[in-house]
Motif scaffolding. Sequence first.
Motif, mmCIF file in Angstrom:
data_model
loop_
_atom_site.group_PDB
_atom_site.id
_atom_site.type_symbol
_atom_site.label_atom_id
_atom_site.label_comp_id
_atom_site.label_asym_id
_atom_site.label_seq_id
_atom_site.Cartn_x
_atom_site.Cartn_y
_atom_site.Cartn_z
ATOM 1 N N THR A 192 43.260 -12.174 -23.920
ATOM 2 C CA THR A 192 43.914 -13.467 -23.434
ATOM 3 C C THR A 192 44.408 -14.261 -24.660
ATOM 4 N N ARG A 193 44.551 -13.843 -25.606
ATOM 5 C CA ARG A 193 44.837 -14.824 -26.910
ATOM 6 C C ARG A 193 45.890 -14.236 -27.687
ATOM 7 N N GLY A 194 46.565 -12.936 -27.327
ATOM 8 C CA GLY A 194 47.596 -12.297 -27.874
ATOM 9 C C GLY A 194 47.491 -11.353 -28.967
ATOM 10 N N THR A 195 46.103 -11.204 -29.101
ATOM 11 C CA THR A 195 45.622 -10.256 -30.367
ATOM 12 C C THR A 195 45.529 -8.836 -30.064
ATOM 13 N N CYS A 196 45.158 -8.365 -28.817
ATOM 14 C CA CYS A 196 44.877 -7.136 -28.447
ATOM 15 C C CYS A 196 46.055 -6.301 -27.725
ATOM 16 N N ALA A 197 47.015 -6.970 -27.212
ATOM 17 C CA ALA A 197 48.318 -6.413 -26.824
ATOM 18 C C ALA A 197 48.189 -5.514 -25.532
ATOM 19 N N ARG A 198 46.965 -5.485 -25.130
ATOM 20 C CA ARG A 198 46.642 -4.761 -23.615
ATOM 21 C C ARG A 198 47.571 -5.303 -22.680
ATOM 22 N N CYS A 199 47.810 -6.522 -22.768
ATOM 23 C CA CYS A 199 48.662 -7.093 -21.544
ATOM 24 C C CYS A 199 50.104 -6.797 -21.515
ATOM 25 N N ARG A 200 50.515 -6.194 -22.484
ATOM 26 C CA ARG A 200 51.989 -5.923 -22.769
ATOM 27 C C ARG A 200 52.626 -5.604 -21.327
ATOM 28 N N CYS A 201 53.863 -6.235 -20.985
ATOM 29 C CA CYS A 201 54.532 -5.830 -19.988
ATOM 30 C C CYS A 201 55.919 -5.951 -20.080
ATOM 31 N N LEU A 202 56.574 -5.067 -19.225
ATOM 32 C CA LEU A 202 58.320 -5.086 -19.199
ATOM 33 C C LEU A 202 58.637 -6.134 -18.148
ATOM 34 N N VAL A 203 59.484 -6.972 -18.752
ATOM 35 C CA VAL A 203 60.189 -7.922 -17.825
ATOM 36 C C VAL A 203 61.404 -7.423 -17.408
ATOM 37 N N THR A 204 61.627 -7.149 -16.356
ATOM 38 C CA THR A 204 63.101 -6.373 -15.798
ATOM 39 C C THR A 204 64.067 -7.376 -15.514
ATOM 40 N N GLU A 205 63.288 -8.506 -14.870
ATOM 41 C CA GLU A 205 64.369 -9.521 -14.221
ATOM 42 C C GLU A 205 63.711 -10.832 -14.503
ATOM 43 N N GLY A 206 64.549 -11.961 -14.887
ATOM 44 C CA GLY A 206 63.914 -13.534 -15.134
ATOM 45 C C GLY A 206 63.565 -13.836 -16.307
ATOM 46 N N MET A 207 63.930 -13.183 -17.449
ATOM 47 C CA MET A 207 63.313 -13.445 -18.883
ATOM 48 C C MET A 207 63.813 -14.880 -19.267
ATOM 49 N N GLU A 208 64.799 -15.235 -18.620
ATOM 50 C CA GLU A 208 65.270 -16.518 -18.828
ATOM 51 C C GLU A 208 64.176 -17.644 -18.185
ATOM 52 N N PHE A 209 63.499 -17.280 -17.332
ATOM 53 C CA PHE A 209 62.570 -18.406 -16.764
ATOM 54 C C PHE A 209 61.061 -18.391 -17.357
ATOM 55 N N LEU A 210 61.110 -17.764 -18.617
ATOM 56 C CA LEU A 210 59.604 -17.545 -19.425
ATOM 57 C C LEU A 210 60.230 -18.528 -20.665
ATOM 58 N N GLU A 211 58.970 -19.039 -21.167
ATOM 59 C CA GLU A 211 59.033 -19.846 -22.394
ATOM 60 C C GLU A 211 59.447 -18.892 -23.519
ATOM 61 N N GLU A 212 59.750 -19.392 -24.760
ATOM 62 C CA GLU A 212 59.970 -18.535 -25.799
ATOM 63 C C GLU A 212 58.911 -17.723 -26.353
ATOM 64 N N ILE A 213 59.570 -16.413 -26.963
ATOM 65 C CA ILE A 213 58.628 -15.770 -27.628
ATOM 66 C C ILE A 213 57.453 -16.524 -28.392
ATOM 67 N N THR A 214 56.346 -16.200 -28.610
ATOM 68 C CA THR A 214 55.330 -17.000 -29.261
ATOM 69 C C THR A 214 55.132 -16.053 -30.788
ATOM 70 N N ASP A 215 54.399 -16.679 -31.526
ATOM 71 C CA ASP A 215 54.258 -16.279 -32.943
ATOM 72 C C ASP A 215 53.035 -14.803 -32.682
ATOM 73 N N GLU A 216 52.160 -15.061 -31.701
ATOM 74 C CA GLU A 216 51.460 -14.079 -31.445
ATOM 75 C C GLU A 216 51.896 -12.674 -31.013
ATOM 76 N N GLU A 217 53.135 -13.091 -30.125
ATOM 77 C CA GLU A 217 53.702 -11.803 -29.722
ATOM 78 C C GLU A 217 54.929 -11.028 -30.899
ATOM 79 N N TRP A 218 55.166 -12.048 -32.045
ATOM 80 C CA TRP A 218 55.987 -11.678 -33.025
ATOM 81 C C TRP A 218 54.997 -10.426 -33.951
ATOM 82 N N ASP A 219 53.728 -11.125 -33.886
ATOM 83 C CA ASP A 219 52.811 -10.519 -34.494
ATOM 84 C C ASP A 219 52.467 -9.086 -34.154
#
Length: 98
Positions: free
Chosen positions: A37-64
Amino acid sequence: MIELKGRTIQKEVEAEAGLSLLDLAMKNGVDWSFSCTRGTCARCRCLVTEGMEFLEEITDEEWDRLEPEEFEEGYRLGCQAIVKENAGRITAANKTYF
């Protein structure tokens, strides 16, 4: 509304600003893979096929954890993808690496 597709369960749930896609999946009984739940394991990776604009910006954890090509394809980490205020329709499917 947010459509969440887990491993075997798919549900439409109400959007709640400030919660992550993973938070919403857990709250609504969707079988979404995760470990940390902290962005370190990446097991929760998901594909957003609609509504990406309704999510906050990509975090540093995601860039890593994710590659630039994955962002272009619509991938986010479910624990880091936070729903914005007054969000419209979002569709996301849990797509873990393993």
